[in-house]
Design an enzyme around this catalytic site. Sequence first.
Site, PDB file in Angstrom:
ATOM      1  N   ASP A 172      -0.378   6.491   2.115  1.00 39.01           N
ATOM      2  CA  ASP A 172       0.708   4.888   2.402  1.00 39.01           C
ATOM      3  C   ASP A 172       0.725   4.081   2.998  1.00 39.01           C
ATOM      4  O   ASP A 172       1.746   2.918   2.655  1.00 39.01           O
ATOM      5  CB  ASP A 172       2.300   5.168   1.748  1.00 39.01           C
ATOM      6  CG  ASP A 172       3.341   5.892   2.894  1.00 39.01           C
ATOM      7  OD1 ASP A 172       2.851   6.784   3.349  1.00 39.01           O
ATOM      8  OD2 ASP A 172       3.963   5.993   2.542  1.00 39.01           O
ATOM      9  N   GLU A 173       0.386   4.085   4.418  1.00 39.87           N
ATOM     10  CA  GLU A 173       0.400   3.232   5.446  1.00 39.87           C
ATOM     11  C   GLU A 173      -1.389   3.374   5.716  1.00 39.87           C
ATOM     12  O   GLU A 173      -1.898   3.988   5.861  1.00 39.87           O
ATOM     13  CB  GLU A 173       1.536   3.251   6.553  1.00 39.87           C
ATOM     14  CG  GLU A 173       1.513   4.731   7.006  1.00 39.87           C
ATOM     15  CD  GLU A 173       2.426   4.667   8.423  1.00 39.87           C
ATOM     16  OE1 GLU A 173       2.654   3.404   8.729  1.00 39.87           O
ATOM     17  OE2 GLU A 173       3.077   5.454   7.925  1.00 39.87           O
TER      18      GLU A 173
END
Length: 384
Positions: A130-131
């Site tokens: 997610d990043e």
Amino acid sequence: MAKQRQALYFLQRFLYLCKYKSHTLEQPIRKIIHIDMDAFFASVEQRDNPELRGKPVAVGGSKARGVVAAASYEARKYGVHSALASKIAAQRCPHLIFVKGRFEVYKAVSRQIREIFHCYTDLVEPLSLDEAYLDVTENKISMPSASIIAKEIKQRIFEETGLTASAGVSYNKFLAKIASDMNKPDGFTLITPDKAEQLVAGLQIEKFHGIGRVTAAKMQSMGILTGADLRERTEEELVRHFGKVGRYYYRVARAQDERDVQPHRIRKSIGSERTFDADLTEEDDLLERLQHLSEEVAQDMARLQASAKTVTLKIKYFDFTLNTRSKTYLGEFSSADAIYTIARELLRTPQLPAYPVRLLGISVSSLTYQHDRLREGYQLTLEL
């Protein structure tokens, strides 16, 4: 002593600015973006199930046991967060809705988002599903503004996935990471060189990326509460108390971070684990779970085009006692059958678990990637 430290700081700052100005004459200032998806797992569940929208949701665990893998922003208002025991989460938020994680779905959405990143630059360094960091100093659309690129990426993520992301933009990775966390969810923050030092000086030490809870507590016991406090300490002092990482603390306290965005950062291990709704005691049940875990690990290895030499089995008992067992081979393996065969042997060696098991995990390490094997011109294979 305080005046001496202040004088030393201003001298160091003057020398740094001289170096910085000469550096910028040779090459342009870097433009780094950090993209962080907002409550990623929980947001995917709310996207796919309209009945969950606007409600406190926890991914993973149950009211009785387990650990929260992710929490929606509605749940976070009650103090529910990732890595929190599910029982405590349910106490803090009695109407919390627990949903089972769908990690294959999260991985597919993550790949979709990374495809968007690569429309702008190949210098993409994923940190997790997610990043990621992006270096857009030079980019595929010849856009000089990193802020415009970051906002465009956020818009495309929303249009193509229905999810929101927060973006931080600055001239190094540390500041970009700090920026992305400042106005979540769906946030955007730009930290320019003229504002960086003042911002870092006022930052609480526990907000520093790279300073964990234990280190933050040690710093606080030393009177280091903010970036300004950290900046007062010499590099030698920080190295003495924290080891080599003290040099990193010394630099980021001055808003300096020369680390490059690494698009091909090598993973050292690949793994999967599960906490069970009820403790397992029978060998057949344990083996069935090992088979599923082996398949998940093998799928990730295939996606990364990796093979391994070491398997580690993680066993957590009903009383949270943790046991790990590992075995390393001379040859390489990558199939689910090979991983399962080794994990099964580890489960039985030196003996089957004597107590009820609440969690099993399998990880593989000593990894070799396909591009490495092609470059070296050989491949060892372990038949099991």
